[in-house]
Design a protein around this motif. Sequence first.
Motif, PDB file in Angstrom:
ATOM      1  N   VAL A 229      -0.249  47.507  12.387  1.00 56.87           N
ATOM      2  CA  VAL A 229       0.001  48.720  13.176  1.00 56.87           C
ATOM      3  C   VAL A 229      -1.023  48.752  14.300  1.00 56.87           C
ATOM      4  N   ALA A 230      -0.552  48.915  15.516  1.00 54.73           N
ATOM      5  CA  ALA A 230      -1.436  48.977  16.680  1.00 54.73           C
ATOM      6  C   ALA A 230      -1.075  50.191  17.515  1.00 54.73           C
ATOM      7  N   ASP A 231      -2.091  50.795  18.127  1.00 53.20           N
ATOM      8  CA  ASP A 231      -1.868  51.945  19.015  1.00 53.20           C
ATOM      9  C   ASP A 231      -1.348  51.464  20.361  1.00 53.20           C
ATOM     10  N   SER A 232      -0.438  52.241  20.930  1.00 57.31           N
ATOM     11  CA  SER A 232       0.116  51.929  22.251  1.00 57.31           C
ATOM     12  C   SER A 232       0.321  53.244  22.998  1.00 57.31           C
ATOM     13  N   GLY A 235       2.836  55.419  21.379  1.00 57.44           N
ATOM     14  CA  GLY A 235       2.695  55.708  19.960  1.00 57.44           C
ATOM     15  C   GLY A 235       2.242  54.475  19.204  1.00 57.44           C
ATOM     16  N   CYS A 236       2.727  54.330  17.993  1.00 61.41           N
ATOM     17  CA  CYS A 236       2.348  53.196  17.148  1.00 61.41           C
ATOM     18  C   CYS A 236       3.323  52.032  17.340  1.00 61.41           C
ATOM     19  N   ARG A 237       2.784  50.851  17.421  1.00 61.01           N
ATOM     20  CA  ARG A 237       3.601  49.637  17.508  1.00 61.01           C
ATOM     21  C   ARG A 237       3.408  48.837  16.220  1.00 61.01           C
ATOM     22  N   TYR A 238       4.525  48.480  15.630  1.00 62.63           N
ATOM     23  CA  TYR A 238       4.492  47.767  14.347  1.00 62.63           C
ATOM     24  C   TYR A 238       4.768  46.284  14.580  1.00 62.63           C
ATOM     25  N   MET A 239       4.115  45.474  13.820  1.00 64.24           N
ATOM     26  CA  MET A 239       4.259  44.025  13.973  1.00 64.24           C
ATOM     27  C   MET A 239       4.025  43.358  12.618  1.00 64.24           C
ATOM     28  N   ASP A 388      -0.383  38.233   2.312  1.00 57.82           N
ATOM     29  CA  ASP A 388       0.528  39.166   2.965  1.00 57.82           C
ATOM     30  C   ASP A 388       0.750  40.380   2.082  1.00 57.82           C
ATOM     31  N   ALA A 389       0.789  41.561   2.708  1.00 57.06           N
ATOM     32  CA  ALA A 389       1.063  42.816   2.010  1.00 57.06           C
ATOM     33  C   ALA A 389       2.079  43.587   2.843  1.00 57.06           C
ATOM     34  N   PRO A 390       3.290  43.804   2.349  1.00 55.80           N
ATOM     35  CA  PRO A 390       4.312  44.538   3.117  1.00 55.80           C
ATOM     36  C   PRO A 390       3.815  45.932   3.492  1.00 55.80           C
ATOM     37  N   LEU A 391       4.197  46.347   4.668  1.00 54.13           N
ATOM     38  CA  LEU A 391       3.797  47.648   5.191  1.00 54.13           C
ATOM     39  C   LEU A 391       5.010  48.558   5.164  1.00 54.13           C
ATOM     40  N   ALA A 392       4.919  49.621   4.384  1.00 55.26           N
ATOM     41  CA  ALA A 392       6.029  50.565   4.260  1.00 55.26           C
ATOM     42  C   ALA A 392       5.952  51.557   5.416  1.00 55.26           C
ATOM     43  N   ILE A 393       7.066  51.693   6.154  1.00 55.19           N
ATOM     44  CA  ILE A 393       7.128  52.596   7.294  1.00 55.19           C
ATOM     45  C   ILE A 393       7.856  53.870   6.865  1.00 55.19           C
ATOM     46  N   THR A 394       7.191  55.008   6.972  1.00 54.31           N
ATOM     47  CA  THR A 394       7.797  56.301   6.630  1.00 54.31           C
ATOM     48  C   THR A 394       7.994  57.113   7.889  1.00 54.31           C
ATOM     49  N   SER A 395       8.702  58.185   7.724  1.00 54.59           N
ATOM     50  CA  SER A 395       8.966  59.050   8.884  1.00 54.59           C
ATOM     51  C   SER A 395       7.673  59.687   9.385  1.00 54.59           C
ATOM     52  N   ASP A 396       6.724  60.012   8.425  1.00 53.68           N
ATOM     53  CA  ASP A 396       5.458  60.582   8.864  1.00 53.68           C
ATOM     54  C   ASP A 396       4.659  59.583   9.658  1.00 53.68           C
ATOM     55  N   THR A 397       4.724  58.344   9.216  1.00 53.22           N
ATOM     56  CA  THR A 397       4.022  57.307   9.965  1.00 53.22           C
ATOM     57  C   THR A 397       4.599  57.143  11.347  1.00 53.22           C
ATOM     58  N   GLY A 398       5.920  57.255  11.422  1.00 56.22           N
ATOM     59  CA  GLY A 398       6.572  57.121  12.726  1.00 56.22           C
ATOM     60  C   GLY A 398       6.156  58.201  13.690  1.00 56.22           C
ATOM     61  N   ARG A 399       5.958  59.427  13.194  1.00 53.61           N
ATOM     62  CA  ARG A 399       5.500  60.485  14.094  1.00 53.61           C
ATOM     63  C   ARG A 399       4.056  60.276  14.492  1.00 53.61           C
TER      64      ARG A 399
END
Length: 399
Positions: A229-232, A235-239, A388-399
Motif C-alpha cells: 500500500v502506497a500513498d498517492s 488516495g491509496c495505491r495498492y500493488m 508473501d502475505a496476502p493483503l485484504a482490501i476492505t471498504s474502510d481501507t479504500g476510504r
Amino acid sequence: MYRKAVNYLRGQAVVEITSSAPERVVNLCAAHGIPFWDVDWRTERCFRVTTTLPGLRRLREVTADTDADIRLLRKTGAPELWRRCRRRYVLLAAALVLPLLLALGSAFIWDFAVSGNDTVPTEEILQALERCGVRVGTRGVGLDQDDLRNRVLPLLPDVVYLAVNVRGCTAHVQVVERTRPPHLYRDSDVQNVVAARDGLITKIEALDGVTCVQVGDTVQAGQVLLGGVADSPRGCRYMRAHGRIRARTWYCWTVPVPLDVCEKTGEEGAVTRVAVDIGRQRIKLYAGGSVLPVDCDKITEYRGLRLPFGLRLPVTLAVEKTVTHTVYDGQRAEDDARAEGERQLLAQLRQTIGEDGAILQTDVSARRQGAYLMVTLRAECEEQIGVDAPLAITSDTGR
C-alpha cells in the motif's frame, strides 16, 4: 570374420609338430594345399600350428614317410561340438525347444524401460499402463499406439506424450513431461512481504512495493518488510510487493537422543532361499512358508537372465538371504549420541534455511537427563526471510 566362421563350421585342430627338418613339413603343407595358420615356434625343431580337421588327416598322410611327430593338442569347431553332444539327448531337445521358446517369448512383454521422466515417478507410469492393459506378459506385437496414448494420458496429468516401442521382450516407454507455465498474477492481487522469523537485515532487493525497513534494522516475525500500500495524491495505491530480504538469524534447538538402544550381535545363522519369477508368477525352490522369524534381516537379490547377445528373458532368479541376530539392550556412548543429535539438528537447520541460506557459526552442547542426552544447537545463519502475505482490501481501507 568370414574366414573364422568357415573354419569353425569345418572344424579346426591345434597340433604340435616335432621334426629334424621342420621346414620340410611346411613345404609339404604348401605343396599339397593343406591350410594352416597361427604358427608358433616353440624351439628350432618344434612348432605349433592350427589347421582344419580334413587338413589334419591330410597332414598325417603326407608326413608318414618323414620323421615328423604330430601330436594333437585340441579340437574345436562345430563337428567336435556335435561329436560331444550327439548322445546327450536332453541337450539336443533343449537346443530344439529353445528357439521355439525364444520365438514365442519375444512376442510378449517381459520387461519395461522408462525414459524421459524427471518428475513423474516410474511406478506411476507403469501403474497407468497396467490399468490400460499393458503389463508383464502382454502381447507386444500389434500395440495400437494412438489408442493406448488416448487411454494413458488422462491418467497422467503431468505427461503430454507417451510412446511404447517393443524391442524383443522389452517395452521401451518414452514420455514427455508437461512444462507448467509460471503463475500469472492479476492486477488485483495485492500483498505484503513480511518476515518469516526474527532477524537482522543485511540486504534488501525490492522489486516492487514500499520498503518499510533499512539494512541494519532488527525485525520480528510477521513484521512488514515490503508494503503493498502506497500513498498517492488520489488516495491509496495498492500493488503486489515483491522482493528478497536477507537477514542474519539465530536458532536454538534441542533434541533428545536416547542412550538405551537395542543392539545386534553376530550372525547366529544364515538361510539362503532361491525362487524363480517367470513373468508375474513365482516358483519357490525351497520348502516351508514365507513367514520370517523375529530379529532377522532379509536381503533379496534379483538376477535377470539374459542371453549373450543381450536379449532379456522372462525369467528372474530371486535369491533371499535371511540372517538371524541376537538383540540385547545396550548403552550407547555419549559421544555417539552427541554426534547423532548434531547430525539431526544440522540436517533440520539446512532444510529450514534452504539452499541459498548460509550457516555462519554453530555451537553444540549436550547434557544428560535421565535416559536421554539433550543435545542443543545454537547457530547463526544468513538467509532470505521475506515471505508473501496476502493483503485484504476492505471498504474502510479504500476510504
